[in-house]
Design a protein around this motif. Sequence first.
Motif, PDB file in Angstrom:
ATOM      1  N   ALA A 183      20.303  26.567 -33.205  1.00  0.00           N
ATOM      2  CA  ALA A 183      19.471  26.687 -32.010  1.00  0.00           C
ATOM      3  C   ALA A 183      20.036  27.816 -31.175  1.00  0.00           C
ATOM      4  N   GLY A 184      19.153  28.688 -30.687  1.00  0.00           N
ATOM      5  CA  GLY A 184      19.611  29.818 -29.891  1.00  0.00           C
ATOM      6  C   GLY A 184      18.467  30.742 -29.570  1.00  0.00           C
ATOM      7  N   VAL A 185      18.772  32.032 -29.558  1.00  0.00           N
ATOM      8  CA  VAL A 185      17.780  33.039 -29.180  1.00  0.00           C
ATOM      9  C   VAL A 185      17.630  34.050 -30.311  1.00  0.00           C
ATOM     10  N   LYS A 186      16.396  34.264 -30.768  1.00  0.00           N
ATOM     11  CA  LYS A 186      16.075  35.245 -31.800  1.00  0.00           C
ATOM     12  C   LYS A 186      15.090  36.258 -31.223  1.00  0.00           C
ATOM     13  N   SER A 187      15.493  37.513 -31.218  1.00  0.00           N
ATOM     14  CA  SER A 187      14.650  38.595 -30.692  1.00  0.00           C
ATOM     15  C   SER A 187      14.144  38.288 -29.280  1.00  0.00           C
TER      16      SER A 187
ATOM     17  N   ASN B  12      30.539   8.269 -33.292  1.00  0.00           N
ATOM     18  CA  ASN B  12      31.118   8.790 -32.064  1.00  0.00           C
ATOM     19  C   ASN B  12      31.253  10.306 -32.139  1.00  0.00           C
ATOM     20  N   MET B  13      31.211  10.951 -30.981  1.00  0.00           N
ATOM     21  CA  MET B  13      31.246  12.404 -30.970  1.00  0.00           C
ATOM     22  C   MET B  13      32.590  12.929 -31.451  1.00  0.00           C
ATOM     23  N   LEU B  14      32.513  13.874 -32.394  1.00  0.00           N
ATOM     24  CA  LEU B  14      33.700  14.515 -32.937  1.00  0.00           C
ATOM     25  C   LEU B  14      33.943  15.868 -32.287  1.00  0.00           C
ATOM     26  N   GLY B  15      32.876  16.577 -31.956  1.00  0.00           N
ATOM     27  CA  GLY B  15      33.021  17.891 -31.350  1.00  0.00           C
ATOM     28  C   GLY B  15      31.682  18.431 -30.886  1.00  0.00           C
ATOM     29  N   PHE B  16      31.713  19.567 -30.216  1.00  0.00           N
ATOM     30  CA  PHE B  16      30.500  20.134 -29.641  1.00  0.00           C
ATOM     31  C   PHE B  16      30.729  21.597 -29.338  1.00  0.00           C
ATOM     32  N   THR B  17      29.671  22.318 -29.056  1.00  0.00           N
ATOM     33  CA  THR B  17      29.767  23.653 -28.494  1.00  0.00           C
ATOM     34  C   THR B  17      29.402  23.570 -27.016  1.00  0.00           C
ATOM     35  N   MET B  18      29.981  24.470 -26.223  1.00  0.00           N
ATOM     36  CA  MET B  18      29.577  24.549 -24.833  1.00  0.00           C
ATOM     37  C   MET B  18      28.128  25.043 -24.782  1.00  0.00           C
ATOM     38  N   PRO B  19      27.226  24.312 -24.116  1.00  0.00           N
ATOM     39  CA  PRO B  19      25.820  24.732 -24.096  1.00  0.00           C
ATOM     40  C   PRO B  19      25.638  26.076 -23.401  1.00  0.00           C
ATOM     41  N   THR B  20      24.604  26.787 -23.794  1.00  0.00           N
ATOM     42  CA  THR B  20      24.263  28.057 -23.169  1.00  0.00           C
ATOM     43  C   THR B  20      22.798  28.030 -22.753  1.00  0.00           C
ATOM     44  N   SER B  21      22.458  28.851 -21.774  1.00  0.00           N
ATOM     45  CA  SER B  21      21.071  28.947 -21.326  1.00  0.00           C
ATOM     46  C   SER B  21      20.544  30.353 -21.573  1.00  0.00           C
TER      47      SER B  21
ATOM     48  N   HIS C 229      29.557  11.780 -41.605  1.00  0.00           N
ATOM     49  CA  HIS C 229      29.380  12.682 -40.475  1.00  0.00           C
ATOM     50  C   HIS C 229      27.899  12.930 -40.217  1.00  0.00           C
ATOM     51  N   ALA C 230      27.597  13.317 -39.016  1.00  0.00           N
ATOM     52  CA  ALA C 230      26.252  13.773 -38.657  1.00  0.00           C
ATOM     53  C   ALA C 230      26.396  14.923 -37.679  1.00  0.00           C
ATOM     54  N   GLY C 231      25.602  15.959 -37.886  1.00  0.00           N
ATOM     55  CA  GLY C 231      25.621  17.109 -36.987  1.00  0.00           C
ATOM     56  C   GLY C 231      24.216  17.433 -36.532  1.00  0.00           C
ATOM     57  N   LEU C 232      24.081  17.939 -35.327  1.00  0.00           N
ATOM     58  CA  LEU C 232      22.755  18.279 -34.818  1.00  0.00           C
ATOM     59  C   LEU C 232      22.831  19.467 -33.878  1.00  0.00           C
ATOM     60  N   THR C 233      21.709  20.155 -33.749  1.00  0.00           N
ATOM     61  CA  THR C 233      21.517  21.164 -32.720  1.00  0.00           C
ATOM     62  C   THR C 233      20.369  20.710 -31.823  1.00  0.00           C
ATOM     63  N   TYR C 234      20.365  21.178 -30.583  1.00  0.00           N
ATOM     64  CA  TYR C 234      19.329  20.761 -29.642  1.00  0.00           C
ATOM     65  C   TYR C 234      18.913  21.942 -28.779  1.00  0.00           C
ATOM     66  N   GLN C 235      17.737  21.809 -28.199  1.00  0.00           N
ATOM     67  CA  GLN C 235      17.227  22.828 -27.282  1.00  0.00           C
ATOM     68  C   GLN C 235      16.192  22.179 -26.368  1.00  0.00           C
ATOM     69  N   PHE C 236      16.269  22.490 -25.082  1.00  0.00           N
ATOM     70  CA  PHE C 236      15.297  21.941 -24.135  1.00  0.00           C
ATOM     71  C   PHE C 236      15.133  22.895 -22.960  1.00  0.00           C
ATOM     72  N   LEU C 237      14.083  22.665 -22.180  1.00  0.00           N
ATOM     73  CA  LEU C 237      13.749  23.511 -21.036  1.00  0.00           C
ATOM     74  C   LEU C 237      14.176  22.821 -19.746  1.00  0.00           C
TER      75      LEU C 237
ATOM     76  N   LEU D 249      17.478  27.532 -15.194  1.00  0.00           N
ATOM     77  CA  LEU D 249      18.353  27.877 -16.307  1.00  0.00           C
ATOM     78  C   LEU D 249      17.583  28.267 -17.559  1.00  0.00           C
ATOM     79  N   GLY D 250      16.281  28.106 -17.553  1.00  0.00           N
ATOM     80  CA  GLY D 250      15.494  28.420 -18.735  1.00  0.00           C
ATOM     81  C   GLY D 250      15.747  27.433 -19.858  1.00  0.00           C
ATOM     82  N   LYS D 251      15.726  27.920 -21.097  1.00  0.00           N
ATOM     83  CA  LYS D 251      15.992  27.061 -22.259  1.00  0.00           C
ATOM     84  C   LYS D 251      17.490  26.909 -22.465  1.00  0.00           C
ATOM     85  N   ILE D 252      17.920  25.694 -22.771  1.00  0.00           N
ATOM     86  CA  ILE D 252      19.340  25.367 -22.972  1.00  0.00           C
ATOM     87  C   ILE D 252      19.533  24.928 -24.414  1.00  0.00           C
ATOM     88  N   SER D 253      20.562  25.479 -25.074  1.00  0.00           N
ATOM     89  CA  SER D 253      20.835  25.178 -26.481  1.00  0.00           C
ATOM     90  C   SER D 253      22.268  24.729 -26.666  1.00  0.00           C
ATOM     91  N   GLY D 254      22.507  23.962 -27.731  1.00  0.00           N
ATOM     92  CA  GLY D 254      23.866  23.535 -28.055  1.00  0.00           C
ATOM     93  C   GLY D 254      23.913  22.847 -29.398  1.00  0.00           C
TER      94      GLY D 254
END
Length: 448
Positions: free
Chosen positions: A240-244, A336-345, A421-429, A437-442
């Motif tokens: 999840a992120g920004v493309k073009s 239970n949560m093992l790790g994460f990335t700091m979200p970005t907008s 294990h389970a991993g996921l990405t997310y994105q919301f407005l 903040l616009g769209k937020i991803s992590g």
Amino acid sequence: MHIALTSRPSPLLLALAAAYPGLATAAAAARVDFAVGNVVALGATGGTRPLSKGAEVQPGETVSTRDGRAQLRFSDGSLVSLQPQSDFRVDSYRYAGQADGSEQGFFSLLKGGMRTITGLIGRTNKDNYRVTTNVATIGIRGTEYSITYGDGITVSTGEGQVMVCNGGGCLLLSSGESALVTTPTSQPSRTEARTNLPPAPPSVSPQVFFASGEQRSGNGTPTLNSPLLPSGEGYDFHWAGVKSGNPYITYFSGTNAGFSSDGSLSTVAVGVLNYSAQGNAFYFTDGTIGWGRWSSGVLTGDGPSDQALKDIHYVVGKPTPTNDPVFSSSGTSTYNMLGFTMPTSTTGVVGTQAVTGQLSVNFSTYQVGVNMTVPIGGKTYVITDTASWSYGVFSSGGFICGGACTNGQLSGFFAGSGASHAGLTYQFLDNLPGTDLGKISGAAVFKK
């Protein structure tokens, strides 16, 4: 000139320390997580003692790795990983078990290289933490950075921000940025070159491989990287992120993933599509699943021209085989949560606080209950959603964070034997009042 605050022990304390030697080490700044090679502690008065796993490091001592490596775990939860031929001194250290403003951590990197994940010192009062080198002083505004000596020093930020200052001025580095400082009076300048902290050779314990970033255990202390993921085929890749210039979230199965020698994901190929990292802000793996964020990258094969990538949060791993008995079992498992990335907008804001959460997986109904709290930009979003899964992949669209967000989407998969294990990405407005903040991803990773 730097002045370290000290205090004179009372006669009663000296008497107790003499009677009970264990009290003499109660104020240790750090313990050695591991030491490989001829690692020693140099006392302020010139004495030398060898360091091994579990040894304590006192304020005023210098850890010299010589031909070895070492990792220190400080009482505030921070980690410092030292490269060979490094000298790292604990100038002044004070931590009473909580960040109440009286805590202090002043250090000096005299030579060599280090990577650190900061702890609680400096979170409340930034002035209470600093690392001094021969040419500049580094103060934290975030969570992770590394320093190496060469032609002066190079400082690279993984997550959060650091302030690099000397007689020539100050420079604030954000996630994924680096600076070069050549002399005590030359102004710090940005550079494309990142700190060169080569991983340990294969003969060294896997514990030496630790990744930068905000990876914390249940009690808030950082955790270490485990064996690295090998390059090859058969990886699930969710991002999840920004493309073009546009926010995007998607996933691919059966990809060919390439990993660098330091464990970071560098390339992903699927069909005619080729993803390549250009800036790696953060990465982590526990040997089963990997997660991280590319600060920048490029996608080829998706149209007539290359697509620019920005703040790509990802999870990657070999999916749990569809014939694994866990998928035909019944009952509910908690992850239970093992790790994460700091979200970005999409407006350029990077989170500085921990993402928390838990998954509840019902193997009878093929549903994944998601409960996560995502803080960023002074706002907090609570994701409560139920995703459906099929063939080990789960997704959901339309969650609203209790009204705090809209257009929420998530995408994830199970990895490891027994879907460990389970991993996921997310994105919301963003839908909260205040600065948009616009769209937020992590990205986030969980473990049973």
